[in-house]
Design a protein around this motif. Structure first.
Motif, short mmCIF file in Angstrom:
data_model
loop_
_atom_site.label_atom_id
_atom_site.label_comp_id
_atom_site.label_asym_id
_atom_site.label_seq_id
_atom_site.Cartn_x
_atom_site.Cartn_y
_atom_site.Cartn_z
N ASP A 172 68.95 20.78 2.52
CA ASP A 172 69.97 20.15 1.68
C ASP A 172 70.55 18.88 2.27
OD1 ASP A 172 71.44 21.36 3.68
OD2 ASP A 172 73.02 22.05 2.36
N ALA A 173 70.06 18.47 3.45
CA ALA A 173 70.57 17.26 4.10
C ALA A 173 69.56 16.79 5.13
CB ALA A 173 71.91 17.54 4.77
N ALA A 174 69.61 15.51 5.42
CA ALA A 174 68.75 14.97 6.48
C ALA A 174 69.21 15.51 7.83
CB ALA A 174 68.82 13.44 6.48
N ARG A 175 68.28 15.56 8.77
CA ARG A 175 68.60 15.99 10.12
C ARG A 175 67.45 15.61 11.03
NH1 ARG A 175 67.42 22.31 9.07
NH2 ARG A 175 65.21 22.21 9.42
N PRO A 176 67.72 15.50 12.32
CA PRO A 176 66.62 15.24 13.26
C PRO A 176 65.64 16.42 13.28
CG PRO A 176 68.73 14.78 14.28
CD PRO A 176 69.01 15.48 12.98
N ASP A 177 64.44 16.15 13.74
CA ASP A 177 63.42 17.21 13.83
C ASP A 177 63.74 18.23 14.92
OD1 ASP A 177 61.71 15.93 11.88
OD2 ASP A 177 61.23 14.47 13.44
N HIS A 178 64.43 17.78 15.97
CA HIS A 178 64.69 18.62 17.14
C HIS A 178 66.12 18.39 17.61
CE1 HIS A 178 60.34 19.14 17.24
NE2 HIS A 178 60.25 17.82 17.19
N PHE A 179 66.59 19.29 18.45
CA PHE A 179 67.94 19.21 19.00
C PHE A 179 67.89 19.65 20.45
CE2 PHE A 179 72.06 21.04 20.02
CZ PHE A 179 72.96 20.11 19.50
N ALA A 180 68.65 18.99 21.30
CA ALA A 180 68.74 19.37 22.72
C ALA A 180 70.15 19.08 23.21
CB ALA A 180 67.72 18.59 23.55
N GLY A 181 70.56 19.80 24.22
CA GLY A 181 71.84 19.53 24.84
C GLY A 181 72.82 20.68 24.86
N PHE A 182 72.63 21.67 23.99
CA PHE A 182 73.56 22.80 24.00
C PHE A 182 73.47 23.55 25.33
CE2 PHE A 182 75.02 27.09 23.39
CZ PHE A 182 76.18 26.93 22.65
N TYR A 183 72.24 23.81 25.76
CA TYR A 183 72.05 24.58 26.99
C TYR A 183 72.74 23.92 28.17
CZ TYR A 183 69.83 26.82 30.97
OH TYR A 183 69.62 27.48 32.15
N PHE A 184 72.62 22.59 28.28
CA PHE A 184 73.25 21.86 29.38
C PHE A 184 74.63 21.34 29.01
CE2 PHE A 184 68.79 20.93 31.04
CZ PHE A 184 68.92 21.77 32.14
N SER B 232 72.61 32.70 19.65
CA SER B 232 73.53 33.08 18.56
C SER B 232 73.72 31.93 17.60
CB SER B 232 74.89 33.50 19.13
OG SER B 232 74.78 34.68 19.85
N LEU B 233 73.95 30.73 18.15
CA LEU B 233 74.08 29.55 17.30
C LEU B 233 72.79 29.31 16.51
CD1 LEU B 233 75.51 27.01 16.28
CD2 LEU B 233 74.77 25.85 18.39
N ASN B 234 71.66 29.46 17.17
CA ASN B 234 70.38 29.29 16.48
C ASN B 234 70.27 30.25 15.29
OD1 ASN B 234 69.67 27.35 18.36
ND2 ASN B 234 68.03 28.55 19.29
N TYR C 57 72.22 19.94 12.69
CA TYR C 57 71.51 21.22 12.69
C TYR C 57 71.16 21.55 14.14
CZ TYR C 57 68.18 24.75 10.98
OH TYR C 57 67.50 25.90 10.71
N PRO C 58 72.06 22.21 14.88
CA PRO C 58 71.92 22.34 16.33
C PRO C 58 71.05 23.51 16.81
CG PRO C 58 74.02 23.23 15.65
CD PRO C 58 73.36 22.69 14.40
N VAL C 59 69.81 23.56 16.35
CA VAL C 59 68.88 24.58 16.84
C VAL C 59 68.15 24.01 18.05
CG1 VAL C 59 66.77 25.87 16.36
CG2 VAL C 59 68.54 25.72 14.63
#
Length: 191
Positions: A101-113, A89-91, A65-67
């Protein structure tokens, strides 16, 4: 994306292809920890529902979940605002997708860089992380290869590799009490 949004892509063909790819992995005896897609295609409208269905079918517990939250450092250099526009846009695609509907981390980082995660950028991103919860760090480590068919992407594979293996970064993680986990560890972390 233009074809998908213009209904020029058959979601049944997408389902059939993704299902075949997952079956190929499963037939080799591998247990999948999560699903994601190249260039985050798995979050596109319509496709995300297919991915969710297949995750349930194959009992794959997590979906990327790449927000990535907008952080102050992202606003400093106007040359990188187009990347931030892509991130937003991706967000927006992610916000339209099912969130439970699925497990995921609480946060995401790395798209910007993405593709330019140098040691300095990695420490900037890590410093901005929330103090609690899990976070997926998207990165593209690799070795320099002037013959790579992906050289047109202008990704700095070796710089990302070097940043991720830098002793100063390891000390930073240790000093902050940041533990490295994998998607397999998400359930134990309560995600």
């Amino acid at each position: 994306m233009k074809r998908l949004l213009g209904r020029g892509v058959s979601l049944e063909e997408v389902r059939s292809e993704f299902d075949a790819q997952i079956a190929q992995v499963a037939n080799h005896g591998l247990t999948m920890s999560h699903l994601d897609g190249h260039q985050h295609l798995h979050m596109a409208p319509g496709i995300r529902a297919v991915v969710g269905d297949l995750a349930r079918k194959w009992r794959i517990p997590a979906i990327r979940y790449p927000v990535e939250a907008v952080r102050p450092y992202m606003l400093k250099d106007p040359r990188h605002w187009p990347r931030m526009a892509q991130m937003l846009s991706l967000n927006s695609f992610c916000w339209l997708a099912p969130a439970d509907d699925a497990a995921r981390p609480d946060h995401f980082a790395g798209f910007y860089f993405g593709g330019r995660l140098s040691k300095r950028h990695l420490l900037t991103a890590l410093t901005a992380l929330p103090a609690r919860g899990t976070c997926e760090l998207m990165c593209h480590p690799g070795l320099s290869d002037p013959e790579s068919p992906y050289r047109s992407w202008n990704y700095h594979w070796q710089d990302e590799h070097d940043a991720l293996t830098d002793p100063d970064v390891a000390r930073f993680l240790h000093d902050r009490g940041i533990a490295l986990i994998s998607y397999r560890d998400l359930r134990a972390a309560g995600c």
